[in-house]
Design an enzyme around this catalytic site. Sequence first.
Site, PDB file in Angstrom:
ATOM      1  N   ILE A 151       0.869  -1.171   0.000  1.00  0.00           N
ATOM      2  CA  ILE A 151       0.000   0.000   0.000  1.00  0.00           C
ATOM      3  C   ILE A 151       0.910   1.226   0.000  1.00  0.00           C
ATOM      4  CG2 ILE A 151      -2.050  -1.047   1.054  1.00  0.00           C
ATOM      5  CD1 ILE A 151      -1.227  -0.002   3.751  1.00  0.00           C
ATOM      6  N   ASP A 152       0.396   2.341  -0.480  1.00  0.00           N
ATOM      7  CA  ASP A 152       1.214   3.543  -0.622  1.00  0.00           C
ATOM      8  C   ASP A 152       1.664   4.088   0.730  1.00  0.00           C
ATOM      9  OD1 ASP A 152       0.850   3.452  -3.387  1.00  0.00           O
ATOM     10  OD2 ASP A 152      -0.986   4.624  -3.276  1.00  0.00           O
ATOM     11  N   LYS A 153       2.723   4.874   0.692  1.00  0.00           N
ATOM     12  CA  LYS A 153       3.299   5.482   1.902  1.00  0.00           C
ATOM     13  C   LYS A 153       2.236   6.166   2.763  1.00  0.00           C
ATOM     14  CE  LYS A 153       6.207   9.386   3.241  1.00  0.00           C
ATOM     15  NZ  LYS A 153       6.974  10.554   2.771  1.00  0.00           N
TER      16      LYS A 153
END
Length: 343
Positions: A151-153
């Site tokens: 998942i994105d930062k």
Amino acid sequence: MEEVHGPELNDDELFEHYKFVAGKGQVPLRVDKFLMNFIENATRNKIQQAAKEGHIWVNDSIVKSNYKVKAGDEVRVMFEHPPYEFLLTPEDIPLEIVYEDEVLLVVNKPPGMVVHPGHGNYSGTLINALLHHIESLPLNSDERPGLVHRIDKDTSGLLVVAKTEAAMTHLAKQFHDKTSEREYIALVWGNVEDESGTIEGHIARNPKNRLQMEVFPEGDQGKEAVTHYKVLERLGYVTVISCKLETGRTHQIRVHLKYIGHTLFNDERYGGEKILKGTTFTKYKQFVDNAFKILPRQALHAKTLGFVHPVSGEFMRFDSEIPEDMANCIDKWRQYAKHSQEE
């Protein structure tokens, strides 16, 4: 990792850090500008320095920074040291582990934590933390230790991590076959018209901005992507929705929601940090700015994760609370919507 030898290199080994192939529609563009479109957190100075050191190659030849990249060119950035993501250092970083056994663990990732090293983030990542917790992790097809999905930062929420090769293979197949369950909670701009719906459209990199993804409805570019959504709460100029992923493409929810005109609240990369819906009143602008400060990231949380356990065969489902920053932001909009209705 590819080895490159040549008389001008005195047979020293170089390591490939980046490799890009210019698309069919690429107009001639200086290689330093071309690489700035591709490499996150790269400055022009850094790229020009790499060119001076003879580390930029196009079609197996060293080029200067003013070389014009054309359609079909293969551009590589090479250095004498291996990429940092291959020099993984265990770091004692607290982890919120919601489940663990001999073959896997499920972790609740906080917003702001990068999942794996790379592109300027070489420490403080989830992988650095996991390697401190577990001595060795199996590599996935991208040579990322333990990672079944990402998942994105700035997205918070649940991730499953494989601790054995067999678990990695078993879990990766479930994600590939679309049998895993993933539900996200999102706060989006606008009043979403339908109570529920499905967004379809192939996703590929935006040819003009390589840090963004884009939907190609015709399907001749990119990979198939399917997102199912359901409205949970309407709050006037924004809506809280649930998104279930059928596929798992890079930035899938972010780009799919923008595609249907409902960009994620405060998603800077896709324009959600601007006031996309609402009034022109100064008071309203101040309210939204305060909401941005409460939630200084895109409003996306990976809330639910389900999969079949690789050993027991039991279906396991995990659920997580919406983090405080996002919950506070939604509550702020809730109060605003209630106040607006009373007026």
